[in-house]
Design an enzyme around this catalytic site. Sequence first.
Site, mmCIF file in Angstrom:
data_model
loop_
_atom_site.group_PDB
_atom_site.id
_atom_site.type_symbol
_atom_site.label_atom_id
_atom_site.label_comp_id
_atom_site.label_asym_id
_atom_site.label_seq_id
_atom_site.Cartn_x
_atom_site.Cartn_y
_atom_site.Cartn_z
ATOM 1 N N ASP A 92 0.892 -1.236 0.045
ATOM 2 C CA ASP A 92 0.002 0.008 0.038
ATOM 3 C C ASP A 92 0.793 1.263 0.012
ATOM 4 O O ASP A 92 2.227 1.110 0.018
ATOM 5 C CB ASP A 92 -1.000 -0.060 1.195
ATOM 6 C CG ASP A 92 -0.294 0.239 2.551
ATOM 7 O OD1 ASP A 92 0.935 0.304 2.634
ATOM 8 O OD2 ASP A 92 -0.992 -0.018 3.531
ATOM 9 N N GLY A 94 0.691 3.989 1.993
ATOM 10 C CA GLY A 94 0.699 4.814 3.395
ATOM 11 C C GLY A 94 -0.194 5.732 3.507
ATOM 12 O O GLY A 94 -0.615 6.608 4.327
ATOM 13 N N GLY A 95 -1.210 5.937 2.499
ATOM 14 C CA GLY A 95 -2.231 6.841 2.576
ATOM 15 C C GLY A 95 -3.111 6.426 3.659
ATOM 16 O O GLY A 95 -3.720 7.368 4.428
ATOM 17 N N ASP A 146 -2.537 8.304 -1.940
ATOM 18 C CA ASP A 146 -3.918 8.914 -1.850
ATOM 19 C C ASP A 146 -4.188 9.579 -0.396
ATOM 20 O O ASP A 146 -3.452 8.995 0.620
ATOM 21 C CB ASP A 146 -4.935 7.820 -2.137
ATOM 22 C CG ASP A 146 -4.968 6.784 -1.087
ATOM 23 O OD1 ASP A 146 -3.978 6.332 -0.781
ATOM 24 O OD2 ASP A 146 -6.250 6.262 -0.915
ATOM 25 N N GLN A 194 -11.410 6.959 -4.728
ATOM 26 C CA GLN A 194 -11.909 7.885 -3.621
ATOM 27 C C GLN A 194 -13.166 8.292 -3.803
ATOM 28 O O GLN A 194 -13.728 8.433 -4.830
ATOM 29 C CB GLN A 194 -10.910 8.735 -3.092
ATOM 30 C CG GLN A 194 -9.449 7.849 -2.400
ATOM 31 C CD GLN A 194 -9.978 7.101 -1.148
ATOM 32 O OE1 GLN A 194 -11.191 7.276 -0.728
ATOM 33 N NE2 GLN A 194 -8.615 6.508 -0.476
ATOM 34 N N GLY A 221 -10.977 3.869 0.713
ATOM 35 C CA GLY A 221 -11.846 4.517 1.479
ATOM 36 C C GLY A 221 -12.859 4.008 2.002
ATOM 37 O O GLY A 221 -14.160 4.562 2.388
ATOM 38 N N ASP A 271 -7.380 -7.528 1.234
ATOM 39 C CA ASP A 271 -6.635 -7.742 2.229
ATOM 40 C C ASP A 271 -7.134 -7.207 3.404
ATOM 41 O O ASP A 271 -8.276 -6.373 3.422
ATOM 42 C CB ASP A 271 -5.324 -6.831 2.046
ATOM 43 C CG ASP A 271 -5.439 -5.544 2.353
ATOM 44 O OD1 ASP A 271 -5.146 -4.812 3.430
ATOM 45 O OD2 ASP A 271 -6.127 -4.834 1.381
ATOM 46 N N HIS A 340 -4.607 -20.616 11.409
ATOM 47 C CA HIS A 340 -5.867 -21.304 11.170
ATOM 48 C C HIS A 340 -6.857 -20.348 10.540
ATOM 49 O O HIS A 340 -7.445 -20.520 9.425
ATOM 50 C CB HIS A 340 -6.804 -21.813 12.655
ATOM 51 C CG HIS A 340 -8.204 -21.808 12.391
ATOM 52 N ND1 HIS A 340 -8.635 -22.944 11.829
ATOM 53 C CD2 HIS A 340 -9.097 -20.818 12.605
ATOM 54 C CE1 HIS A 340 -10.033 -22.707 11.473
ATOM 55 N NE2 HIS A 340 -10.410 -21.308 12.157
#
Length: 376
Positions: A92, A94-95, A146, A194, A221, A271, A340
Amino acid sequence: MTFDIQSKDQNSKARTGVITTDHGKISTPIFMPVGTIATVKSVHQRELLNDIKADIILGNTYHLYLRPETDILQKAGGLHKFMNWPKNILTDSGGYQVYSLSERRKITEEGVKFKSHIDGSMHWFSPENVMDTQRLIGADIMMAFDECPPYPTDYQYAKRSMHMTHRWLERCIKRFDETEDLYSHQQHLFPILQGSTYKDLRQESAKYIVAKDMPGNAIGGLSVGEPNEKMYEITDMVTDILPKEKPRYLMGVGTPIDLLENIALGIDMFDCVMPTRNARNGMIFTSEGSINIKNLKWRDDFSPLDKDGTTWVDHEYSKAYVRHLFTVNELLAKQICSIHNLGFYLKLVRQATQHIEAGSFISWKTKMIDQLQNRL
């Protein structure tokens, strides 16, 4: 990078496919375990490969920039070599961390000035140096920088934020095109859509990033506090705009139910920290519903964690034993539950693939959601 659609569901937007990069194939729909700081917490890389069978994991640009720092990663030959991970990595931008550091950062047109959550030192992120940082990390898939607006947010703020994210995207693409891959594998850049929960802004943002013709597109977002129904509504709307021939990534989502609902809406990649974070707190997901393994009711339950589980921990350890490990504060408890939960998430998306291919996805999804809502 290529994306080949393998099958489509006749009763929803769900589809299966294969993303191919220099680090191998990624079968979609896919859930990406989150490896924030060069590790998926409590889980060995060999377990990710051999038991969980992850095709791709996620790294966090903000955290990797602070620790171990990009000069270490560069000396190591990139994140793949540093953490001994042979398959795909997505980073990603860092936004989202900028969003979460609301008391520690200042956002301007040029970028973001922020204080480290570790020692309070000052740092600077811009579209350009975030591209440089992800180049140094060596991710196969990089995300554009972003701003992730909070929920709720007023319309005018969401509009200004979206337009700034678009301008930052222009700078990201320019910097990406000016720089080269560092570690003998090709890197790819995804833009981020966004617009908060405002339909017209989401539509505008979707059309804007589609025009950039990047190899894949991300939806940011969402899953930041809005009702689930709003998430699904926005996702449904924008997947009608995002090109069908490119992978769609819904960032930071989510619960097992969220995965199934959004697969039906045409999402290919997910994710979330939930499976590992919840595992470390004793909550496990099973085919029959969720379990708080710390509860007294499991004290003398010697049945496996999940009778339909796919990883070795599901069959080698009982509920009673794992509860015992938590009561004595044994780290092995967190490891077992993390393996698990990740195994459960990856099994869930693979089952979705099988049912999409078989033409039974919607009936299976309805049954699974009913079961997943149970608190055992």
